[in-house]
Design a protein around this motif. Sequence first.
Motif, PDB file in Angstrom:
ATOM      1  N   VAL A  56       0.847  -1.189   0.000  1.00  0.00           N
ATOM      2  CA  VAL A  56       0.000   0.000   0.000  1.00  0.00           C
ATOM      3  C   VAL A  56       0.882   1.238   0.000  1.00  0.00           C
ATOM      4  N   ALA A  57       0.510   2.231  -0.828  1.00  0.00           N
ATOM      5  CA  ALA A  57       1.226   3.503  -0.855  1.00  0.00           C
ATOM      6  C   ALA A  57       0.881   4.291   0.403  1.00  0.00           C
ATOM      7  N   LEU A  58       1.870   4.621   1.213  1.00  0.00           N
ATOM      8  CA  LEU A  58       1.639   5.391   2.437  1.00  0.00           C
ATOM      9  C   LEU A  58       1.589   6.883   2.156  1.00  0.00           C
ATOM     10  N   THR A  59       2.204   7.299   1.054  1.00  0.00           N
ATOM     11  CA  THR A  59       2.170   8.696   0.616  1.00  0.00           C
ATOM     12  C   THR A  59       1.796   8.698  -0.857  1.00  0.00           C
ATOM     13  N   ALA A  60       1.446   9.860  -1.370  1.00  0.00           N
ATOM     14  CA  ALA A  60       1.231   9.973  -2.815  1.00  0.00           C
ATOM     15  C   ALA A  60       2.576   9.786  -3.504  1.00  0.00           C
ATOM     16  N   LEU A  61       2.598   9.000  -4.562  1.00  0.00           N
ATOM     17  CA  LEU A  61       3.833   8.749  -5.306  1.00  0.00           C
ATOM     18  C   LEU A  61       3.824   9.636  -6.542  1.00  0.00           C
ATOM     19  N   ARG A  62       4.662  10.684  -6.536  1.00  0.00           N
ATOM     20  CA  ARG A  62       4.683  11.614  -7.664  1.00  0.00           C
ATOM     21  C   ARG A  62       6.084  11.956  -8.106  1.00  0.00           C
ATOM     22  N   PRO A  63       6.852  11.177  -8.621  1.00  0.00           N
ATOM     23  CA  PRO A  63       6.748   9.730  -8.700  1.00  0.00           C
ATOM     24  C   PRO A  63       7.319   9.027  -7.473  1.00  0.00           C
ATOM     25  N   ALA A  64       8.053   9.742  -6.593  1.00  0.00           N
ATOM     26  CA  ALA A  64       8.669   9.078  -5.444  1.00  0.00           C
ATOM     27  C   ALA A  64       7.806   9.223  -4.202  1.00  0.00           C
ATOM     28  N   THR A  92       6.622   6.745  -0.298  1.00  0.00           N
ATOM     29  CA  THR A  92       6.818   5.611   0.605  1.00  0.00           C
ATOM     30  C   THR A  92       5.661   4.640   0.474  1.00  0.00           C
ATOM     31  N   ALA A  93       5.978   3.369   0.524  1.00  0.00           N
ATOM     32  CA  ALA A  93       4.957   2.317   0.493  1.00  0.00           C
ATOM     33  C   ALA A  93       5.321   1.253   1.516  1.00  0.00           C
ATOM     34  N   GLU A  94       4.322   0.490   1.934  1.00  0.00           N
ATOM     35  CA  GLU A  94       4.534  -0.557   2.932  1.00  0.00           C
ATOM     36  C   GLU A  94       4.250  -1.916   2.313  1.00  0.00           C
ATOM     37  N   PHE A  95       5.182  -2.850   2.540  1.00  0.00           N
ATOM     38  CA  PHE A  95       5.075  -4.204   2.021  1.00  0.00           C
ATOM     39  C   PHE A  95       5.314  -5.173   3.166  1.00  0.00           C
ATOM     40  N   ASP A 139      11.174   3.228   0.482  1.00  0.00           N
ATOM     41  CA  ASP A 139      11.119   4.352  -0.447  1.00  0.00           C
ATOM     42  C   ASP A 139      10.991   3.771  -1.847  1.00  0.00           C
ATOM     43  N   VAL A 140       9.970   4.196  -2.571  1.00  0.00           N
ATOM     44  CA  VAL A 140       9.691   3.635  -3.890  1.00  0.00           C
ATOM     45  C   VAL A 140       9.496   4.754  -4.907  1.00  0.00           C
ATOM     46  N   VAL A 141       9.485   4.354  -6.185  1.00  0.00           N
ATOM     47  CA  VAL A 141       9.241   5.261  -7.301  1.00  0.00           C
ATOM     48  C   VAL A 141       8.164   4.640  -8.166  1.00  0.00           C
ATOM     49  N   SER A 142       7.179   5.452  -8.584  1.00  0.00           N
ATOM     50  CA  SER A 142       6.136   4.917  -9.453  1.00  0.00           C
ATOM     51  C   SER A 142       6.676   4.762 -10.866  1.00  0.00           C
ATOM     52  N   GLU A 143       6.111   3.820 -11.596  1.00  0.00           N
ATOM     53  CA  GLU A 143       6.584   3.522 -12.947  1.00  0.00           C
ATOM     54  C   GLU A 143       6.280   4.674 -13.908  1.00  0.00           C
ATOM     55  N   SER A 193      -3.317   3.642  -2.257  1.00  0.00           N
ATOM     56  CA  SER A 193      -3.535   2.779  -3.419  1.00  0.00           C
ATOM     57  C   SER A 193      -2.730   1.504  -3.270  1.00  0.00           C
ATOM     58  N   ARG A 194      -3.215   0.416  -3.854  1.00  0.00           N
ATOM     59  CA  ARG A 194      -2.483  -0.848  -3.876  1.00  0.00           C
ATOM     60  C   ARG A 194      -1.413  -0.766  -4.956  1.00  0.00           C
TER      61      ARG A 194
END
Length: 109
Positions: free
Chosen positions: A60-68, A70-73, A79-83, A91-92
């Motif tokens: 689940v995205a913990l913050t809005a990804l624009r594009p970077a 945080t998400a929890e797995f 720390d993640v980056v959206s495609e 969001s899932r």
Amino acid sequence: MDVLILLAIILVVLGIALAIILRSASRGRLAKLVLTDSLEKEKGFEGTEDFTSFLDKEGVALTALRPAGTAEFNGVKLDVVSEFDLIEKDSRVKIIKVEGRRIVVRKIE
């Protein structure tokens, strides 16, 4: 006159030092100062944490990804980056690519 003598002494000392360095280098004595081993993953070296175990995990995205952002797995925050686009908070998402510390996610519809 004293300046010329001092300059000559300096040049002689530098010449002797250069000759010693070149002689040592040609005999391989200075080769001990050069690192010849490379740090490779096959030899057990890892420069950063290995996040490849998270590949294909959903979270689940913990913050809005624009594009970077945080998400929890599985309870682990990364720390993640959206495609491609902006991904809204809560969001899932699914991890689709891991490149070192760069974790790329895609929104699950």
